[in-house]
Scaffold this motif. Structure first.
Motif, short mmCIF file in Angstrom:
data_model
loop_
_atom_site.label_atom_id
_atom_site.label_comp_id
_atom_site.label_asym_id
_atom_site.label_seq_id
_atom_site.Cartn_x
_atom_site.Cartn_y
_atom_site.Cartn_z
N ALA A 77 17.79 -2.62 -11.92
CA ALA A 77 17.47 -3.92 -11.32
C ALA A 77 16.82 -3.53 -9.84
O ALA A 77 16.57 -4.68 -9.35
CB ALA A 77 18.62 -4.64 -11.13
N ALA A 78 16.63 -2.36 -9.66
CA ALA A 78 16.33 -2.06 -8.00
C ALA A 78 14.88 -2.42 -8.21
O ALA A 78 14.03 -2.19 -9.19
CB ALA A 78 16.57 -0.66 -8.11
N PRO A 79 14.32 -2.57 -7.08
CA PRO A 79 12.89 -2.87 -6.82
C PRO A 79 12.38 -1.56 -7.06
O PRO A 79 12.85 -0.49 -6.68
CB PRO A 79 12.93 -3.33 -5.39
CG PRO A 79 14.02 -2.83 -4.63
CD PRO A 79 14.92 -2.85 -5.62
N PRO A 80 11.03 -1.49 -7.55
CA PRO A 80 10.07 -0.22 -7.53
C PRO A 80 9.89 0.43 -6.25
O PRO A 80 9.88 -0.17 -5.14
CB PRO A 80 8.78 -0.64 -7.93
CG PRO A 80 8.47 -1.95 -7.50
CD PRO A 80 9.97 -2.67 -7.69
N PRO A 81 9.95 1.86 -6.25
CA PRO A 81 9.92 2.66 -5.00
C PRO A 81 8.23 2.43 -4.58
O PRO A 81 7.51 2.19 -5.15
CB PRO A 81 9.98 4.08 -5.44
CG PRO A 81 9.51 4.04 -6.95
CD PRO A 81 10.05 2.43 -7.43
N THR A 82 8.36 2.40 -2.97
CA THR A 82 7.19 2.30 -2.49
C THR A 82 6.42 3.52 -2.72
O THR A 82 6.61 4.49 -2.54
CB THR A 82 7.30 2.18 -1.02
OG1 THR A 82 7.87 3.28 -0.48
CG2 THR A 82 8.28 0.89 -0.48
N PRO A 83 4.88 3.18 -2.64
CA PRO A 83 4.01 3.99 -2.92
C PRO A 83 3.68 5.25 -1.81
O PRO A 83 3.84 4.74 -0.68
CB PRO A 83 2.55 3.49 -3.22
CG PRO A 83 2.85 2.31 -2.61
CD PRO A 83 4.30 1.82 -2.69
#
Length: 123
Positions: A77-83
């Motif tokens: 459920a964690a947000p996707p990592p920042t690019p």
């Protein structure tokens, strides 16, 4: 104004009344599952959510809430990592001014010490 109805006394009574109501509501919330127990089950979904299923005495099941605080589902459920920015910035046009100049440091170290300070000159 009498001592019985002073603002300080009224404020203390109000605080005591609020604390008593809070303690009674907390006691009712704790005693409720003890007086009417229900079968509950936490079910993790593949989408990263947790569902609380309550089974009624007649055997029917209902979803009470959907929570996202299951440790096993927290990573899903964690947000996707920042690019990550892999582009290199070009050097600034004034980057030559920021480079140190070794000749200046050597001249400063070899220079004579500053003269001692004396009394002010009288006119």
């Amino acid at each position: 104004m009498s001592r019985l109805h002073s603002p300080h006394t009224l404020a203390r009574r109000l605080v005591r009344w609020v604390l008593l109501c809070f303690a009674l509501s907390l006691g009712v919330a704790i005693a409720s599952p003890l007086t009417h127990p229900q079968a509950m089950e936490l079910v993790c979904s593949s989408g990263g959510a947790v569902k609380l299923l309550v089974t009624a005495p007649d055997g029917s099941t209902q979803v009470v809430s959907q929570m996202g605080d299951c440790p096993l589902c927290a990573t899903a459920a964690a947000p996707p990592p920042t690019p990550v920015n892999l582009r290199v910035e070009p050097p600034s046009a004034l980057s030559y001014a920021l480079r140190s100049q070794p000749g200046v440091h050597a001249a400063h170290a070899a220079a004579a010490p500053l003269p001692a300070r004396g009394p002010p000159a009288s006119a």
